[in-house]
Design an enzyme around this catalytic site. Structure first.
Site, PDB file in Angstrom:
ATOM      1  N   GLY A   1       7.572  17.316  17.923  1.00 28.55           N
ATOM      2  CA  GLY A   1       7.351  18.608  18.456  1.00 28.55           C
ATOM      3  C   GLY A   1       6.548  18.421  19.686  1.00 28.55           C
ATOM      4  O   GLY A   1       6.811  19.280  20.454  1.00 28.55           O
TER       5      GLY A   1
ATOM      6  N   GLN B   1      11.220   8.781  12.853  1.00 31.17           N
ATOM      7  CA  GLN B   1      11.168   8.533  11.299  1.00 31.17           C
ATOM      8  C   GLN B   1      12.402   8.839  10.440  1.00 31.17           C
ATOM      9  O   GLN B   1      12.628   8.207   9.422  1.00 31.17           O
ATOM     10  CB  GLN B   1       9.900   9.292  10.780  1.00 31.17           C
ATOM     11  CG  GLN B   1       8.586   8.919  11.225  1.00 31.17           C
ATOM     12  CD  GLN B   1       7.511   9.539  10.812  1.00 31.17           C
ATOM     13  OE1 GLN B   1       7.399  10.217   9.684  1.00 31.17           O
ATOM     14  NE2 GLN B   1       6.436   9.596  11.458  1.00 31.17           N
TER      15      GLN B   1
ATOM     16  N   VAL C   1      -8.265  13.917  16.610  1.00 29.46           N
ATOM     17  CA  VAL C   1      -9.127  15.284  16.426  1.00 29.46           C
ATOM     18  C   VAL C   1      -9.819  15.256  15.405  1.00 29.46           C
ATOM     19  O   VAL C   1      -9.487  14.823  14.154  1.00 29.46           O
ATOM     20  CB  VAL C   1      -7.887  16.270  16.551  1.00 29.46           C
ATOM     21  CG1 VAL C   1      -8.699  17.728  16.277  1.00 29.46           C
ATOM     22  CG2 VAL C   1      -7.284  16.394  17.876  1.00 29.46           C
TER      23      VAL C   1
ATOM     24  N   CYS D   1      11.158  16.029   5.158  1.00 28.61           N
ATOM     25  CA  CYS D   1      12.340  15.799   4.657  1.00 28.61           C
ATOM     26  C   CYS D   1      12.743  15.453   3.233  1.00 28.61           C
ATOM     27  O   CYS D   1      12.921  14.345   2.783  1.00 28.61           O
ATOM     28  CB  CYS D   1      12.790  14.232   5.449  1.00 28.61           C
ATOM     29  SG  CYS D   1      14.550  14.103   5.408  1.00 28.61           S
TER      30      CYS D   1
ATOM     31  N   ASP E   1       5.919  19.971  10.970  1.00 24.60           N
ATOM     32  CA  ASP E   1       5.620  20.033   9.456  1.00 24.60           C
ATOM     33  C   ASP E   1       4.417  20.468   9.157  1.00 24.60           C
ATOM     34  O   ASP E   1       4.059  20.824   8.040  1.00 24.60           O
ATOM     35  CB  ASP E   1       5.477  18.217   9.022  1.00 24.60           C
ATOM     36  CG  ASP E   1       6.764  17.692   9.126  1.00 24.60           C
ATOM     37  OD1 ASP E   1       7.987  18.318   9.278  1.00 24.60           O
ATOM     38  OD2 ASP E   1       6.926  16.562   9.117  1.00 24.60           O
TER      39      ASP E   1
ATOM     40  N   LYS F   1      10.783  20.980   6.100  1.00 32.78           N
ATOM     41  CA  LYS F   1      10.059  20.006   7.052  1.00 32.78           C
ATOM     42  C   LYS F   1      10.981  19.182   7.715  1.00 32.78           C
ATOM     43  O   LYS F   1      10.928  17.849   7.111  1.00 32.78           O
ATOM     44  CB  LYS F   1       8.688  19.644   6.420  1.00 32.78           C
ATOM     45  CG  LYS F   1       7.969  21.025   6.114  1.00 32.78           C
ATOM     46  CD  LYS F   1       6.555  20.547   5.539  1.00 32.78           C
ATOM     47  CE  LYS F   1       5.566  21.656   5.270  1.00 32.78           C
ATOM     48  NZ  LYS F   1       5.311  22.625   6.095  1.00 32.78           N
TER      49      LYS F   1
ATOM     50  N   CYS G   1      19.442  18.843   6.733  1.00 34.63           N
ATOM     51  CA  CYS G   1      19.318  17.446   5.957  1.00 34.63           C
ATOM     52  C   CYS G   1      20.618  16.730   5.934  1.00 34.63           C
ATOM     53  O   CYS G   1      21.463  17.328   5.022  1.00 34.63           O
ATOM     54  CB  CYS G   1      18.664  17.698   4.720  1.00 34.63           C
ATOM     55  SG  CYS G   1      18.205  16.416   3.785  1.00 34.63           S
TER      56      CYS G   1
END
Length: 412
Positions: free
Chosen positions: A20, A49, A84, A167, A301, A309, A344
């Site tokens: 993203g 992934q 972060v 997923c 996600d 997601k 999916c």
């Protein structure tokens, strides 16, 4: 705070350098080259992934799913390789672990999902040995293949935690590909395969369940609904499950176990004012702008929206977010809208895939001209060959093919 306390200032700060974050950065850079853009991500390696399911089945080498992060950052975009610590939307700042503070005009939050390995007692101590593996772990995917090809008999357990997870089809993909390998090797009759799900049905979209149930029946897989893995003892080869909604526990022996950990938004989101009551990033499901802070957007996600997601969802969200973010900077209405699309590709065997596609509310759509409930070699080719190329050379560069989809009559 005074101006001298700010380490850096940017037009747009993107938290997360995954699919993203890089897609948004590339699109923004192309659309508005005058903007100063920073991506905050500590990882030196970027992973595809979705390929780890195939790594765990011996189809794809792990190395082909990994690239150096630095080579993927769009030209002209600053990469801040730090973690972060916290986000302060009231001040329009991001605090980093190294003490730096980053100021933004607009913030894009897309750090992905947090895998809570510690939530299963004993898992971290035994993951990657004693037959305990997971395709959700980079090194674990390769170990899955080692476990599968070396198992000639006994009990193989596959788990799926409570939703949401990334997923959601990946846990059962591991079951099907493992069983198909054992079938091809002539040892499936000596292996008891169990799929233990915390949920109460095989797949979230009912339209695809009968097709998947046929696959389950074909391999002789035992389905165990409402069973959630809470502890594992690798040395004893025992897994402890809690029956959802009760205090009852069941201890199951195993020779191999494929574990999917519980998941949540990263702590710095979950524990912040940006989170909804469930701990996910609180954005408008259509515009992807935060419901409380107009300078904050999100995708991927980490969102508290009801879509699946998946990488396919991120691919559809990125152009919507970029259009709306640019409109926001210009003080214009946000007109782009995300419809909840997710996909999916359920690998039910080597060479066959059930390609599930859907929108918000579980509305089924189709990109291909056949009944996608049927296992297909065409969809396998997309999963194994085309999607990885589209990811590396299209999606991460902010370039995606236009796809025409039609809504499916699920009554047929």
């Amino acid at each position: 705070m005074t101006d001298t306390q700010y380490a850096e200032r940017y037009s747009v700060v993107i938290v997360g350098g995954g699919a993203g974050g890089l897609s948004v950065a590339a699109r923004l850079r192309r659309a508005k080259p005058e903007l100063t853009i920073a991506v905050i991500d500590p990882s030196a390696t970027h992973a595809y992934q979705p390929g780890w399911t195939l790594v765990g089945a011996g189809v794809m080498p792990l190395a082909s799913t990994l690239k150096q992060q630095g080579g993927l950052i769009p030209h002209g975009v600053t990469w801040i390789r730090e973690r972060v610590r916290s986000i302060h939307p009231e001040d329009m700042t991001v605090a980093l672990d190294n003490g730096a503070v980053i100021e933004y005009r607009r913030l894009v939050v897309c750090p992905g999902i947090q895998l809570n390995w510690d939530a299963i007692d004993g898992l971290k101590e035994t993951l990657g040995r004693n037959g305990v593996t997971s395709n959700y772990d980079r090194d674990g995917a390769a170990y899955t293949w080692e476990c599968v090809r070396n198992l000639n008999g006994g009990t193989a357990i596959f788990t799926q935690p409570p939703m949401p997870i990334k997923c959601a089809g990946a846990p059962q993909k591991a079951v099907y590909l493992s069983c198909d390998y054992w079938r091809r090797e002539g040892v499936l009759h000596r292996i008891k395969a169990q799929f233990c799900l915390a949920g109460d049905k095989l797949f979230g979209i009912n339209y695809y369940v009968p097709s998947l149930q046929k696959v389950v029946d074909y391999y002789g897989i035992e389905l165990r609904f409402k069973e959630n893995l809470i502890a594992i003892d690798g040395e004893k080869k025992e897994a402890t499950f809690q029956i959802i909604g009760t205090d009852q526990v069941i201890v199951r022996p195993f020779d191999m176990i494929h574990v999917v950990p519980p998941q949540s938004a990263p702590d710095f989101v979950r524990q912040s004012v940006l989170a909804n009551e469930a701990g996910w990033l609180d954005v408008d499901s259509a515009t992807l702008r935060h419901n409380k802070f107009e300078t904050v957007f999100g995708l991927g996600d980490v969102l508290g929206t009801s879509n699946a997601k998946t990488a396919a969802a991120v691919r559809e969200q990125a152009p919507v977010l970029v259009k709306n973010l640019i409109s926001s900077l210009a003080g214009e209405p946000l007109e782009a809208s995300y419809d909840g699309y997710g996909a999916c590709p359920l690998t039910v065997s080597y060479g066959k895939v059930v390609l599930a596609e859907f929108l918000y509310g579980g509305k089924v759509v189709s990109s291909l001209r056949y009944d996608q409930r049927k296992p297909s070699r065409i969809a396998w080719n997309f999963k194994a060959k085309i999607f990885p190329k589209l990811y590396w050379y299209g999606m991460l560069r902010g370039i995606d093919p236009k796809v025409s989809r039609k809504q499916v009559n699920t009554e047929s």
